[in-house]
Design a protein around this motif. Structure first.
Motif, PDB file in Angstrom:
ATOM      1  N   ILE A  14     -25.637  -5.459  13.304  1.00 38.64           N
ATOM      2  CA  ILE A  14     -24.944  -4.126  12.860  1.00 38.64           C
ATOM      3  C   ILE A  14     -25.969  -2.672  12.377  1.00 38.64           C
ATOM      4  CG2 ILE A  14     -22.844  -5.395  12.359  1.00 38.64           C
ATOM      5  CD1 ILE A  14     -23.307  -4.802   9.473  1.00 38.64           C
ATOM      6  N   PHE A  15     -26.969  -3.306  12.074  1.00 38.25           N
ATOM      7  CA  PHE A  15     -28.020  -1.969  11.825  1.00 38.25           C
ATOM      8  C   PHE A  15     -29.354  -2.037  12.719  1.00 38.25           C
ATOM      9  CE2 PHE A  15     -25.629  -2.842   7.765  1.00 38.25           C
ATOM     10  CZ  PHE A  15     -25.540  -1.290   7.555  1.00 38.25           C
ATOM     11  N   PHE A  16     -29.643  -3.048  13.199  1.00 35.62           N
ATOM     12  CA  PHE A  16     -31.171  -3.290  14.100  1.00 35.62           C
ATOM     13  C   PHE A  16     -30.952  -3.442  15.460  1.00 35.62           C
ATOM     14  CE2 PHE A  16     -32.269  -3.532   9.377  1.00 35.62           C
ATOM     15  CZ  PHE A  16     -33.393  -2.810   9.388  1.00 35.62           C
ATOM     16  N   GLY A  17     -29.747  -2.996  16.215  1.00 35.51           N
ATOM     17  CA  GLY A  17     -29.488  -3.065  17.431  1.00 35.51           C
ATOM     18  C   GLY A  17     -29.168  -4.627  17.998  1.00 35.51           C
ATOM     19  N   GLY A  18     -29.063  -5.489  17.164  1.00 34.30           N
ATOM     20  CA  GLY A  18     -28.843  -6.946  17.460  1.00 34.30           C
ATOM     21  C   GLY A  18     -29.677  -7.290  18.395  1.00 34.30           C
ATOM     22  N   ASP A  73     -23.310   0.316  21.069  1.00 34.40           N
ATOM     23  CA  ASP A  73     -23.089   1.615  20.545  1.00 34.40           C
ATOM     24  C   ASP A  73     -24.618   2.092  20.163  1.00 34.40           C
ATOM     25  OD1 ASP A  73     -21.978   4.067  19.675  1.00 34.40           O
ATOM     26  OD2 ASP A  73     -22.489   3.347  17.749  1.00 34.40           O
ATOM     27  N   GLN A  74     -25.533   1.003  19.550  1.00 36.04           N
ATOM     28  CA  GLN A  74     -26.748   1.577  19.245  1.00 36.04           C
ATOM     29  C   GLN A  74     -27.776   1.509  20.174  1.00 36.04           C
ATOM     30  OE1 GLN A  74     -27.700  -0.885  15.308  1.00 36.04           O
ATOM     31  NE2 GLN A  74     -25.882  -2.101  16.161  1.00 36.04           N
ATOM     32  N   TRP A 105     -30.472   3.160  16.253  1.00 31.21           N
ATOM     33  CA  TRP A 105     -29.989   1.973  15.514  1.00 31.21           C
ATOM     34  C   TRP A 105     -29.510   2.488  14.154  1.00 31.21           C
ATOM     35  CZ3 TRP A 105     -34.760  -1.969  16.273  1.00 31.21           C
ATOM     36  CH2 TRP A 105     -34.872  -2.098  17.540  1.00 31.21           C
ATOM     37  N   ASN A 106     -28.445   1.752  13.677  1.00 29.67           N
ATOM     38  CA  ASN A 106     -27.531   2.363  12.706  1.00 29.67           C
ATOM     39  C   ASN A 106     -28.607   2.450  11.455  1.00 29.67           C
ATOM     40  OD1 ASN A 106     -25.296   2.667  13.820  1.00 29.67           O
ATOM     41  ND2 ASN A 106     -24.610   0.670  13.863  1.00 29.67           N
ATOM     42  N   ALA A 129     -26.246   3.436   4.059  1.00 23.06           N
ATOM     43  CA  ALA A 129     -25.431   2.419   4.494  1.00 23.06           C
ATOM     44  C   ALA A 129     -26.148   1.188   4.426  1.00 23.06           C
ATOM     45  CB  ALA A 129     -24.266   2.639   5.678  1.00 23.06           C
ATOM     46  N   PHE A 130     -27.248   1.251   5.155  1.00 21.54           N
ATOM     47  CA  PHE A 130     -28.062  -0.070   5.220  1.00 21.54           C
ATOM     48  C   PHE A 130     -28.716  -0.456   3.850  1.00 21.54           C
ATOM     49  CE2 PHE A 130     -32.496  -1.844   5.663  1.00 21.54           C
ATOM     50  CZ  PHE A 130     -32.213  -2.868   6.124  1.00 21.54           C
ATOM     51  N   LEU A 131     -29.089   0.409   3.097  1.00 22.28           N
ATOM     52  CA  LEU A 131     -29.626   0.099   1.611  1.00 22.28           C
ATOM     53  C   LEU A 131     -28.313  -0.495   0.835  1.00 22.28           C
ATOM     54  CD1 LEU A 131     -31.983   3.132   0.833  1.00 22.28           C
ATOM     55  CD2 LEU A 131     -32.448   0.728   1.477  1.00 22.28           C
ATOM     56  N   ILE A 132     -27.443   0.337   1.024  1.00 23.79           N
ATOM     57  CA  ILE A 132     -26.147  -0.347   0.122  1.00 23.79           C
ATOM     58  C   ILE A 132     -25.685  -1.765   0.514  1.00 23.79           C
ATOM     59  CG2 ILE A 132     -23.782  -0.126  -0.576  1.00 23.79           C
ATOM     60  CD1 ILE A 132     -24.048   2.989  -0.140  1.00 23.79           C
ATOM     61  N   PHE A 133     -25.739  -2.096   1.917  1.00 18.68           N
ATOM     62  CA  PHE A 133     -25.346  -3.264   2.531  1.00 18.68           C
ATOM     63  C   PHE A 133     -26.359  -4.302   2.087  1.00 18.68           C
ATOM     64  CE2 PHE A 133     -25.173  -6.603   5.876  1.00 18.68           C
ATOM     65  CZ  PHE A 133     -23.633  -6.582   5.887  1.00 18.68           C
ATOM     66  N   PHE A 134     -27.593  -3.811   2.237  1.00 23.88           N
ATOM     67  CA  PHE A 134     -28.678  -4.900   1.716  1.00 23.88           C
ATOM     68  C   PHE A 134     -28.580  -5.460   0.416  1.00 23.88           C
ATOM     69  CE2 PHE A 134     -32.940  -6.290   1.124  1.00 23.88           C
ATOM     70  CZ  PHE A 134     -33.171  -7.192   2.137  1.00 23.88           C
ATOM     71  N   ALA A 135     -28.460  -4.332  -0.447  1.00 23.22           N
ATOM     72  CA  ALA A 135     -28.391  -4.635  -1.815  1.00 23.22           C
ATOM     73  C   ALA A 135     -27.379  -5.631  -2.373  1.00 23.22           C
ATOM     74  CB  ALA A 135     -28.416  -3.573  -2.557  1.00 23.22           C
TER      75      ALA A 135
END
Length: 420
Positions: A267-271, A191-192, A199-200, A207-213
């Protein structure tokens, strides 16, 4: 499932497990050297084999030998089953999660389809959270089984910390599921696409900042390493562990970082998606790609080798002085060999499976580079930010990350429904 499928699955499991565990000593070396450069010192550079130090990389091997041969010290009052099971669970959970990470798309090698992914689950994202949430059991078993008040305190902290952060992490992943319309990690990568703005991390920065923290807290890394707060509770849940059992906790922590970084890259940088270049184009133009990559790799090796060789100085007056010269000249020789082989390969007819193999190698290299960049960010944050107080961590999890995750998921759902 026939015998061939079982053999292929076992081989993929072994390769991916070896890849993760092989990156652990490299990441430990990166951590030590990164900390040294941030603190303006040299870092590890003493351990050697026949005088060869490899810039401190031998220290990781020396640590492994030390921990394997060190005397095992156990607590007489410990609950033996829980005490012994904790490090095994920690290492097992950290490595089994990587089974659903796609390191490449399915490639066709002469009618044989192969993908460097152990299990392509339709609910892969759910599997990731299910497995990662089991990591708290290792800490609880260690804290309770050690019969030590500091270990128990670290285990209790870890329970509260993981619960408070996993909710926010799940909500961050929920917005990704809404965008992709699938829980399969392979579908999320597809999808990305190969466009970086798709990229997500770009489409869902919050969402990325929350996920990373939350991922930092899940891995018990600074500024959220409260379960092993040395200044308060000695070493937390692994206070009573030594020798190889402590090493298993240590390896589990770094394996957790590597696997978490691989999932974040997926899931965030295109794999495995190479930026700006479609994998289908690489297969269709394999000769052109090889014609560019081959001399570029040779020139890069020569340039890197020259830069390393220029660091040769007679400073310590032992074998380590010659390491930059040896490594640099070896890289220059490898680069010259690649350039010299270009005329020989120019007229060669490559087999039909070479384009698929080339795309496969580029995809695996792409996701590994993305993973290591995120791992380097872990290291950078650890040696930059101070440790939070426990009440600050709980406040961040419940009062900041959780509401932001809920709001982000709701807004994402509304926008997808509106613009569907």
């Amino acid at each position: 499932m026939n015998h061939l499928d079982i053999i292929v699955a076992a081989a993929k499991t072994l390769v991916i497990f070896s890849m993760v565990m092989g990156l652990v000593p490299v990441l430990i070396w990166m951590e030590r050297k990164g900390a040294a450069y941030i603190q303006d010192r040299r870092g590890p550079n003493r351990a050697a084999i026949l005088g060869v130090r490899l810039g401190g990389l031998v220290h990781s091997l020396a640590d492994a030998v030390k921990l394997l041969t060190k005397e095992e010290v156990s607590v007489a009052a410990a609950s033996r089953p829980a005490y012994l099971a904790a490090p095994v669970v920690a290492l097992f959970v950290a490595t089994v999660t990587v089974a659903v990470v796609p390191f490449s798309e399915p490639a066709d090698f002469g009618g044989f389809s192969f993908s460097l992914q152990v299990a392509d689950l339709k609910a892969g994202l759910v599997y990731v959270f299910a497995m990662s949430s089991l990591g708290v059991y290792a800490l609880v078993l260690a804290g309770w089984g050690s019969c030590n008040k500091y270990s128990l305190m670290g285990a209790l902290r870890s329970c509260a910390q993981m619960i408070s952060c996993e909710l926010a992490m799940g909500l961050a992943a929920l917005s990704i599921f809404i965008l992709a319309g699938s829980l399969s990690l392979g579908d999320i990568v597809e999808d990305q696409t190969f466009w970086p703005w798709r990229w997500n991390a770009v489409r869902q920065p919050l969402a990325f900042l929350i996920f990373f923290a939350a991922m930092l807290a899940e891995a018990n890394r600074l500024p959220f390493d409260l379960p092993e707060g040395e200044s308060e509770i000695v070493a937390g849940y692994h206070t009573e562990y030594s020798s190889m059992r402590f090493a298993m906790f240590f390896m589990g922590e770094y394996a957790h970082i590597i696997v978490g970084s691989a999932i974040a890259a997926t899931i965030f940088f295109g794999g495995w998606q190479f930026p700006l270049v479609e994998s289908g184009w690489i297969r269709e133009n394999a000769n052109l790609v090889l014609a560019v990559l081959w001399p570029a790799s040779g020139l890069a090796l020569m340039a890197g080798g020259i830069l390393v060789a220029r660091r040769f100085r007679r400073k310590y007056f032992d074998a380590r002085d010659f390491e930059p010269l040896i490594l640099g000249l070896s890289a220059v020789a490898a680069g010259l060999a690649l350039l010299a082989a270009i005329p020989l390969a120019a007229g060669a007819a490559f087999p039909a499976w070479v384009p698929s193999l080339l795309a496969f190698v580029i995809q695996v290299a792409t996701i590994l580079v993305k993973t290591l960049v995120i791992c380097a960010t872990f290291i950078w944050i650890r040696w930059t930010l101070p440790r939070f107080r426990y009440d600050q961590l709980m406040g961040l999890g419940w009062k900041v990350l959780l509401p932001l995750g809920m709001a982000n998921a709701v807004v994402t759902a509304v926008l997808v429904l509106w613009y569907g």
